[in-house]
Design a protein around this motif. Structure first.
Motif, PDB file in Angstrom:
ATOM      1  N   TYR A 334      31.567  42.826  10.376  1.00  0.00           N
ATOM      2  CA  TYR A 334      32.732  42.219   9.514  1.00  0.00           C
ATOM      3  C   TYR A 334      33.265  43.213   8.832  1.00  0.00           C
ATOM      4  N   PHE A 335      34.730  43.254   9.043  1.00  0.00           N
ATOM      5  CA  PHE A 335      35.465  44.355   8.037  1.00  0.00           C
ATOM      6  C   PHE A 335      36.602  43.157   7.459  1.00  0.00           C
ATOM      7  N   GLY A 336      36.199  43.422   6.161  1.00  0.00           N
ATOM      8  CA  GLY A 336      37.464  42.440   5.360  1.00  0.00           C
ATOM      9  C   GLY A 336      37.025  42.473   3.950  1.00  0.00           C
ATOM     10  N   PRO A 337      37.592  41.401   3.137  1.00  0.00           N
ATOM     11  CA  PRO A 337      37.616  41.199   1.801  1.00  0.00           C
ATOM     12  C   PRO A 337      36.000  40.609   1.230  1.00  0.00           C
ATOM     13  N   SER A 338      35.716  41.116   0.363  1.00  0.00           N
ATOM     14  CA  SER A 338      34.531  40.493  -0.404  1.00  0.00           C
ATOM     15  C   SER A 338      34.753  39.223  -1.216  1.00  0.00           C
ATOM     16  N   ASP A 339      35.599  38.316  -0.313  1.00  0.00           N
ATOM     17  CA  ASP A 339      35.810  37.061  -0.821  1.00  0.00           C
ATOM     18  C   ASP A 339      34.719  35.931  -0.691  1.00  0.00           C
ATOM     19  N   TYR A 340      34.609  35.289  -1.718  1.00  0.00           N
ATOM     20  CA  TYR A 340      33.443  34.619  -1.540  1.00  0.00           C
ATOM     21  C   TYR A 340      33.821  33.208  -0.671  1.00  0.00           C
ATOM     22  N   ALA A 341      34.886  32.815  -0.842  1.00  0.00           N
ATOM     23  CA  ALA A 341      35.288  31.557   0.119  1.00  0.00           C
ATOM     24  C   ALA A 341      35.332  31.864   1.436  1.00  0.00           C
ATOM     25  N   ILE A 342      35.754  33.277   1.651  1.00  0.00           N
ATOM     26  CA  ILE A 342      35.744  33.735   3.140  1.00  0.00           C
ATOM     27  C   ILE A 342      34.443  33.686   3.594  1.00  0.00           C
ATOM     28  N   LEU A 343      33.790  34.442   2.935  1.00  0.00           N
ATOM     29  CA  LEU A 343      32.371  34.780   3.410  1.00  0.00           C
ATOM     30  C   LEU A 343      31.482  33.602   3.516  1.00  0.00           C
ATOM     31  N   LYS A 344      31.666  32.542   2.720  1.00  0.00           N
ATOM     32  CA  LYS A 344      30.995  31.429   2.757  1.00  0.00           C
ATOM     33  C   LYS A 344      31.185  30.495   3.864  1.00  0.00           C
ATOM     34  N   THR A 345      32.582  30.644   4.661  1.00  0.00           N
ATOM     35  CA  THR A 345      32.830  29.723   5.829  1.00  0.00           C
ATOM     36  C   THR A 345      31.954  30.253   7.171  1.00  0.00           C
ATOM     37  N   TYR A 346      31.406  31.527   7.061  1.00  0.00           N
ATOM     38  CA  TYR A 346      30.544  32.107   8.116  1.00  0.00           C
ATOM     39  C   TYR A 346      29.182  31.372   8.315  1.00  0.00           C
ATOM     40  N   ASP A 347      28.757  30.850   7.220  1.00  0.00           N
ATOM     41  CA  ASP A 347      27.521  30.014   6.856  1.00  0.00           C
ATOM     42  C   ASP A 347      26.245  31.102   7.355  1.00  0.00           C
ATOM     43  N   LYS A 348      26.580  32.225   6.899  1.00  0.00           N
ATOM     44  CA  LYS A 348      25.456  33.429   7.120  1.00  0.00           C
ATOM     45  C   LYS A 348      24.782  33.941   6.023  1.00  0.00           C
ATOM     46  N   ASN A 349      25.076  33.214   4.703  1.00  0.00           N
ATOM     47  CA  ASN A 349      24.764  33.557   3.544  1.00  0.00           C
ATOM     48  C   ASN A 349      25.283  35.081   3.091  1.00  0.00           C
ATOM     49  N   LEU A 350      26.535  35.198   3.703  1.00  0.00           N
ATOM     50  CA  LEU A 350      27.354  36.283   3.283  1.00  0.00           C
ATOM     51  C   LEU A 350      27.875  36.392   2.080  1.00  0.00           C
ATOM     52  N   GLU A 351      28.162  35.140   1.471  1.00  0.00           N
ATOM     53  CA  GLU A 351      28.589  35.047   0.185  1.00  0.00           C
ATOM     54  C   GLU A 351      27.818  35.765  -1.128  1.00  0.00           C
ATOM     55  N   ASP A 352      26.267  35.768  -0.725  1.00  0.00           N
ATOM     56  CA  ASP A 352      25.753  36.560  -1.573  1.00  0.00           C
ATOM     57  C   ASP A 352      25.902  38.172  -1.940  1.00  0.00           C
ATOM     58  N   ILE A 353      26.907  38.477  -0.959  1.00  0.00           N
ATOM     59  CA  ILE A 353      27.335  39.927  -1.225  1.00  0.00           C
ATOM     60  C   ILE A 353      28.191  40.026  -2.455  1.00  0.00           C
ATOM     61  N   VAL A 354      28.864  38.972  -2.948  1.00  0.00           N
ATOM     62  CA  VAL A 354      29.640  38.915  -4.129  1.00  0.00           C
ATOM     63  C   VAL A 354      28.521  38.714  -5.337  1.00  0.00           C
ATOM     64  N   PRO A 355      28.542  39.698  -6.311  1.00  0.00           N
ATOM     65  CA  PRO A 355      27.697  39.690  -7.321  1.00  0.00           C
ATOM     66  C   PRO A 355      28.060  38.663  -8.424  1.00  0.00           C
ATOM     67  N   LEU A 356      27.443  37.317  -8.187  1.00  0.00           N
ATOM     68  CA  LEU A 356      27.651  36.276  -9.337  1.00  0.00           C
ATOM     69  C   LEU A 356      26.915  36.292 -10.158  1.00  0.00           C
ATOM     70  N   GLY A 357      25.602  37.080  -9.986  1.00  0.00           N
ATOM     71  CA  GLY A 357      24.748  37.036 -11.254  1.00  0.00           C
ATOM     72  C   GLY A 357      23.482  36.067 -10.351  1.00  0.00           C
ATOM     73  N   TRP A 358      22.221  36.229 -10.946  1.00  0.00           N
ATOM     74  CA  TRP A 358      21.123  35.580 -10.726  1.00  0.00           C
ATOM     75  C   TRP A 358      20.793  34.449 -11.408  1.00  0.00           C
ATOM     76  N   GLY A 359      19.954  33.532 -10.808  1.00  0.00           N
ATOM     77  CA  GLY A 359      19.390  32.425 -11.516  1.00  0.00           C
ATOM     78  C   GLY A 359      20.489  31.446 -11.987  1.00  0.00           C
ATOM     79  N   ILE A 360      20.436  30.796 -13.254  1.00  0.00           N
ATOM     80  CA  ILE A 360      21.244  29.956 -13.478  1.00  0.00           C
ATOM     81  C   ILE A 360      22.691  30.595 -13.566  1.00  0.00           C
TER      82      ILE A 360
END
Length: 633
Positions: A334-360
């Motif tokens: 994968y060579f592309g943007p660290s975009d939460y919406a795009i990464l989530k479409t692959y259904d491979k947990n790639l959206e976890d690459i975007v640092p949104l914080g842990w837990g709550i």
């Protein structure tokens, strides 16, 4: 003496001799291939830093496979490289590239090494909008992929130094590039790239055919992937802060290698490894998890005034096992943007690459802030979307703000009575605390009620602190004087560098600092008026007074180089909070009514104490009993 004449026979003899000499010279002149080889050799000597060598053992080296048709060189390579020297006779044994592209990416794959030498993102520019420089995740030899081949005769070959033969085909709209490192006509190691339309994800497979007798299958092969990440953003320090290795391991657990020099981790059961560069990432994924991976991260920014080209040096060493004596590993790039919406479409947990914080904190971002801001930004510009987003968040939190002010108002009404208890039990602090707790319980006032709303707001505060720097939708989007809401909004360039502040003045952090100053002055003043003076803590009022001035200065220093979108949020948020406070204080909360209600509560049967209050009461009674016992002694 008879004169010799030049007869016809003599002329014919001279012509034949001359022709023979010409023929001999022609036969002995260097071949075109030899000339090319000699030229390459001279260039190799002149540019040793760009020369390449194939290491076959620890004691011997041979030149890179070069000119086609040079029989002597080919014989030497055959002796050193064994079967893989077959590649030296192929037309592909030269430094050329094959290009595959779609609407999103351009990939250039080199014959030498069979790996990507350029990966360009068509829809993103470096530094600022209109720069004309597209984001290139791979270029100028900043990345490499190498597979160490261990042969049955105890030699080690590196694929990065060998030449692959490209075969480009199309299957429907898909482009399929096969790169084959040949050991014979039907024996080869193959890299296969599959690029689909309008997709950042590239299929990638490593196969071997007919190499059972050539490669040592008793040990796994090591994939070595390294990348030196280029700077793409206006602020090198901010980009470096968010550049790191992210990975998934042990069935959907995610982690990262943080900041620092020479960071290394060994992990097992790895599903993907991501070399993240703040708003962009290069990811290697696998269908069947790698059994292990050795990950390295090295910080390259030691001085952000000097180190302005690269941010991090990344490296991953991943062993892949043989299957029945051959290699068969299916993966993806994968060579592309660290975009939460795009990464989530692959259904491979790639959206976890975007640092949104842990837990709550991450939960709030994923399920509240990202959908809310995403919806707003569909209809209005990003700057106005932030303002409307802030208003909605503050309205949602306004009941909590009201509860906090109501508690402060009640404490303010009770302050005279608490002060009277303090004077009455001046010499007995423990008794004073007991009587104060009784007063609170009788009046129906919870002294902790003012703290709870503040604690409830902390997850929201931290979630937003993570959300704005990670929102690629703010990248290179302007608002008022800010040309990029994902970076600082410089309004004046300083002729010098101020430690901890920088070499520029950002306006949004100044506005946010002014707003937080007035907010703290209002809230701290009310809290000081409401809170009773505590024994043993005579300087708390002075400390809070200092904090009114320290907090805005700290915000000014910290946010000067941070995302201007975050500073805009805090400016609007604190301004709205000040407005809400004034409305609640002047139009909603009535001190006389609160005082009258407290007096009514005193006449009622005291409420049953909660567990915390009861426990605190027991502790104080035990302490009082112990104190009386000590006096008798």
């Amino acid at each position: 003496m008879e004169e010799k004449k030049l007869d016809l026979n003599s002329i014919i003899g001279f012509v034949l001799i001359f022709g023979i000499l010409i023929w001999i010279m022609y036969q002995n002149q260097p071949s075109e291939a030899a000339i090319v080889a000699e030229k390459a050799k001279k260039e190799q000597v002149a540019k040793e830093d760009k020369a390449s060598k194939v290491v076959v053992n620890q004691d011997a080296e041979v030149p890179t496979i070069g000119a086609v048709g040079d029989t002597i060189q080919l014989a030497k390579l055959q002796k050193s490289l064994g079967n893989f020297a077959y590649s030296a006779s192929l037309p592909s044994a030269k430094d050329t590239v094959t290009i595959i592209e779609n609407d999103l990416v351009i990939l250039k794959i080199a014959n030498k090494g069979g790996y990507i030498v350029e990966a360009t993102l068509k829809n993103f520019e470096r530094f600022k909008k209109g720069s004309g420089q597209l984001v290139e995740l791979i270029k100028d030899n900043n990345a490499n992929l190498n597979v160490q081949l261990l042969t049955t005769d105890n030699r080690t070959l590196n694929t990065k130094d060998l030449f692959f033969e490209p075969i480009l085909t199309k299957y429907g709209a898909d482009q399929i590039l096969s790169m084959r490192l040949k050991s014979g006509a039907n024996e080869y190691l193959e890299y296969k790239y599959i690029l689909k339309p309008n997709d950042y994800m590239i299929g990638f497979e490593i196969h071997s055919q007919g190499l059972k007798s050539v490669l040592d299958a008793s040990k796994p092969l090591n994939i070595e992937w390294d990348l030196k990440s280029f700077r793409n953003e206006k602020s090198v320090s901010t980009e470096n802060r968010y550049s790191e290795i992210c990975y998934e391991y042990e069935d959907a657990k995610s982690n990262y290698i943080g900041q620092g020099t020479d960071k290394m981790e060994m992990v097992s059961d790895v599903s993907y490894v991501a070399f993240k560069q703040h708003f962009f990432c290069s990811v290697l994924l696998t269908d069947v998890p790698f059994k292990s991976a050795e990950l390295h991260s090295n910080n390259l920014v030691h001085d952000d005034k000097i180190d302005t080209i690269y941010t991090k040096q990344f490296k991953a060493i991943i062993p892949i096992a043989f299957k029945n004596g051959e290699i068969d590993q299916k993966m993806n790039w994968y060579f592309g943007p660290s975009d939460y919406a795009i990464l989530k479409t692959y259904d491979k947990n790639l959206e976890d690459i975007v640092p949104l914080g842990w837990g709550i904190f991450g939960w709030i971002n994923r399920h509240a802030f990202i959908p809310m801001y995403g919806f707003l930004s569909m209809f209005i510009a990003p700057g106005w979307a932030i303002i409307l987003f802030t208003i909605l968040v503050k309205l949602f939190m306004s009941p909590v703000t009201y509860k906090s002010f109501l508690s402060q108002a009640k404490m303010k009404v009770l302050k005279p009575e608490i002060t009277e208890l303090g004077e009455k039990f001046k010499k007995d602090p423990m008794k004073k605390q007991q009587e104060t707790m009784k007063l609170y319980n009788k009046a129906g006032v919870n002294p902790m009620a003012g703290c709870v709303p503040g604690l409830l707001q902390m997850p929201v505060f931290y979630a937003l602190f993570q959300f704005f720097p990670s929102a690629i939708s703010l990248r290179q989007k302007g608002f008022l004087w800010a040309d990029d809401l994902s970076s600082f909004d410089s309004v004046y360039k300083l002729p010098f560098h101020v430690p901890a502040y920088g070499d520029h003045i950002s306006l949004f952090p100044i506005l946010a600092s002014i707003a937080i100053f007035f907010y703290m002055k209002m809230t701290t003043g009310d809290q000081q008026m409401a809170a009773p003076q505590q024994e043993g803590m005579p300087d708390m009022a002075k400390i809070m007074k200092y904090m009114i001035y320290i907090s805005p200065v700290m915000m000014l220093l910290f946010f000067n180089n941070y995302a201007s979108g975050l500073s805009l949020y805090y400016f609007v948020s604190n301004t709205i909070t000040i407005g809400i406070m004034l409305v609640i204080k002047n139009y909603i909360i009535d001190s006389d009514k609160i005082h009258a209600q407290i007096q009514v509560n005193k006449l009622k049967e005291p409420k049953k104490q909660g567990k915390f209050q009861r426990k605190l009461q027991e502790v104080m009674e035990q302490a009082e009993a112990q104190k009386a016992k000590d006096k008798k002694k």
